[in-house]
Design a protein around this motif. Structure first.
Motif, PDB file in Angstrom:
ATOM      1  N   LEU A 273       2.840  -1.392 -13.873  1.00 39.15           N
ATOM      2  CA  LEU A 273       4.238  -1.784 -13.726  1.00 39.15           C
ATOM      3  C   LEU A 273       4.627  -1.959 -12.270  1.00 39.15           C
ATOM      4  O   LEU A 273       5.494  -2.762 -11.946  1.00 39.15           O
ATOM      5  CB  LEU A 273       5.149  -0.739 -14.368  1.00 39.15           C
ATOM      6  N   LEU A 274       3.994  -1.195 -11.390  1.00 40.89           N
ATOM      7  CA  LEU A 274       4.320  -1.255  -9.975  1.00 40.89           C
ATOM      8  C   LEU A 274       3.208  -1.937  -9.202  1.00 40.89           C
ATOM      9  O   LEU A 274       2.096  -1.443  -9.123  1.00 40.89           O
ATOM     10  CB  LEU A 274       4.544   0.160  -9.420  1.00 40.89           C
ATOM     11  N   GLY A 275       3.549  -3.087  -8.624  1.00 37.60           N
ATOM     12  CA  GLY A 275       2.591  -3.821  -7.808  1.00 37.60           C
ATOM     13  C   GLY A 275       2.610  -3.301  -6.379  1.00 37.60           C
ATOM     14  O   GLY A 275       3.233  -2.277  -6.063  1.00 37.60           O
ATOM     15  N   GLU A 276       1.957  -4.019  -5.496  1.00 42.20           N
ATOM     16  CA  GLU A 276       1.858  -3.590  -4.094  1.00 42.20           C
ATOM     17  C   GLU A 276       3.227  -3.513  -3.428  1.00 42.20           C
ATOM     18  O   GLU A 276       3.512  -2.584  -2.673  1.00 42.20           O
ATOM     19  CB  GLU A 276       0.930  -4.537  -3.319  1.00 42.20           C
TER      20      GLU A 276
ATOM     21  N   LYS B  62      17.811   0.717  -8.123  1.00 43.04           N
ATOM     22  CA  LYS B  62      18.946   0.180  -7.366  1.00 43.04           C
ATOM     23  C   LYS B  62      18.487  -0.784  -6.284  1.00 43.04           C
ATOM     24  O   LYS B  62      19.221  -1.681  -5.897  1.00 43.04           O
ATOM     25  CB  LYS B  62      19.743   1.323  -6.745  1.00 43.04           C
ATOM     26  N   GLY B  63      17.271  -0.589  -5.793  1.00 39.99           N
ATOM     27  CA  GLY B  63      16.738  -1.455  -4.748  1.00 39.99           C
ATOM     28  C   GLY B  63      16.142  -2.744  -5.290  1.00 39.99           C
ATOM     29  O   GLY B  63      15.509  -3.498  -4.555  1.00 39.99           O
ATOM     30  N   GLY B  64      16.316  -3.015  -6.564  1.00 45.02           N
ATOM     31  CA  GLY B  64      15.813  -4.253  -7.143  1.00 45.02           C
ATOM     32  C   GLY B  64      14.449  -4.128  -7.791  1.00 45.02           C
ATOM     33  O   GLY B  64      13.901  -5.108  -8.286  1.00 45.02           O
ATOM     34  N   GLY B  65      13.891  -2.938  -7.798  1.00 44.84           N
ATOM     35  CA  GLY B  65      12.593  -2.728  -8.422  1.00 44.84           C
ATOM     36  C   GLY B  65      12.725  -2.553  -9.926  1.00 44.84           C
ATOM     37  O   GLY B  65      13.838  -2.485 -10.465  1.00 44.84           O
ATOM     38  N   PRO B  66      11.610  -2.469 -10.623  1.00 40.82           N
ATOM     39  CA  PRO B  66      11.658  -2.304 -12.076  1.00 40.82           C
ATOM     40  C   PRO B  66      12.093  -0.896 -12.458  1.00 40.82           C
ATOM     41  O   PRO B  66      11.934   0.054 -11.686  1.00 40.82           O
ATOM     42  CB  PRO B  66      10.209  -2.557 -12.512  1.00 40.82           C
ATOM     43  N   ARG B  67      12.662  -0.777 -13.629  1.00 35.64           N
ATOM     44  CA  ARG B  67      13.010   0.533 -14.165  1.00 35.64           C
ATOM     45  C   ARG B  67      11.735   1.127 -14.742  1.00 35.64           C
ATOM     46  O   ARG B  67      11.114   0.526 -15.610  1.00 35.64           O
ATOM     47  CB  ARG B  67      14.086   0.400 -15.227  1.00 35.64           C
ATOM     48  N   VAL B  68      11.361   2.281 -14.242  1.00 30.86           N
ATOM     49  CA  VAL B  68      10.115   2.914 -14.671  1.00 30.86           C
ATOM     50  C   VAL B  68      10.403   4.324 -15.156  1.00 30.86           C
ATOM     51  O   VAL B  68      11.451   4.901 -14.861  1.00 30.86           O
ATOM     52  CB  VAL B  68       9.064   2.951 -13.531  1.00 30.86           C
TER      53      VAL B  68
ATOM     54  N   THR C  53       5.246   7.027 -14.669  1.00 29.34           N
ATOM     55  CA  THR C  53       4.868   5.925 -13.782  1.00 29.34           C
ATOM     56  C   THR C  53       5.148   6.287 -12.330  1.00 29.34           C
ATOM     57  O   THR C  53       4.336   6.015 -11.443  1.00 29.34           O
ATOM     58  CB  THR C  53       5.612   4.641 -14.175  1.00 29.34           C
ATOM     59  N   MET C  54       6.294   6.916 -12.091  1.00 29.18           N
ATOM     60  CA  MET C  54       6.624   7.321 -10.718  1.00 29.18           C
ATOM     61  C   MET C  54       5.654   8.395 -10.229  1.00 29.18           C
ATOM     62  O   MET C  54       5.194   8.370  -9.086  1.00 29.18           O
ATOM     63  CB  MET C  54       8.062   7.828 -10.651  1.00 29.18           C
ATOM     64  N   PHE C  55       5.318   9.331 -11.102  1.00 27.63           N
ATOM     65  CA  PHE C  55       4.337  10.365 -10.760  1.00 27.63           C
ATOM     66  C   PHE C  55       3.005   9.732 -10.369  1.00 27.63           C
ATOM     67  O   PHE C  55       2.398  10.081  -9.358  1.00 27.63           O
ATOM     68  CB  PHE C  55       4.166  11.321 -11.943  1.00 27.63           C
ATOM     69  N   GLN C  56       2.553   8.769 -11.169  1.00 24.61           N
ATOM     70  CA  GLN C  56       1.273   8.110 -10.889  1.00 24.61           C
ATOM     71  C   GLN C  56       1.330   7.309  -9.598  1.00 24.61           C
ATOM     72  O   GLN C  56       0.349   7.240  -8.857  1.00 24.61           O
ATOM     73  CB  GLN C  56       0.880   7.221 -12.063  1.00 24.61           C
TER      74      GLN C  56
END
Length: 118
Positions: free
Chosen positions: A62-65, A92-98, A102-105
């Protein structure tokens, strides 16, 4: 787990083609599951080959570079932020909702600390 050898696959299918044994008996004779016997016969019927199929890669991350760079910046600016706070800031910064996992990883992949001091 390694794929079964092509030789074993061919012997299993040949035993089924002889017709002397049921699929269950063939599976027992070769020490494999009945599902494998059925899978090999279906694979031969559909593709004409018994070679092992390539493994799937799974879903794309879900999270690219770019998003990982954003997570690094967020973590540097808010050193004591929790996973939930980082998730909100990323959204809020325009990134995907995760999710939290996912944030932990992402933090683990970036080599950032996970446990915050009080």
């Amino acid at each position: 787990m390694e794929a079964y050898s092509l030789d074993l696959r061919e012997r299993i299918v040949a035993a089924c083609d002889e017709g002397a044994m049921t699929h269950g008996e063939v599976a027992e004779a070769f020490g494999v599951g009945r599902w494998l016997v059925q899978k090999l016969l279906r694979q031969r019927r559909e593709t004409g080959s018994l070679a092992p199929l390539p493994r799937g890669r799974g879903p794309d991350p879900l999270l690219g570079e770019e998003q990982l760079k954003a997570v690094r910046k967020l973590s540097e600016h808010q050193r004591d932020a929790t996973l939930d706070e980082l998730r909100e800031a990323l959204g809020k910064g325009g990134g995907p909702r995760v999710g939290r996992t996912t944030m932990f990883q992402a933090l683990r992949k970036l080599g950032l600390p996970l446990k915050k001091r009080r």
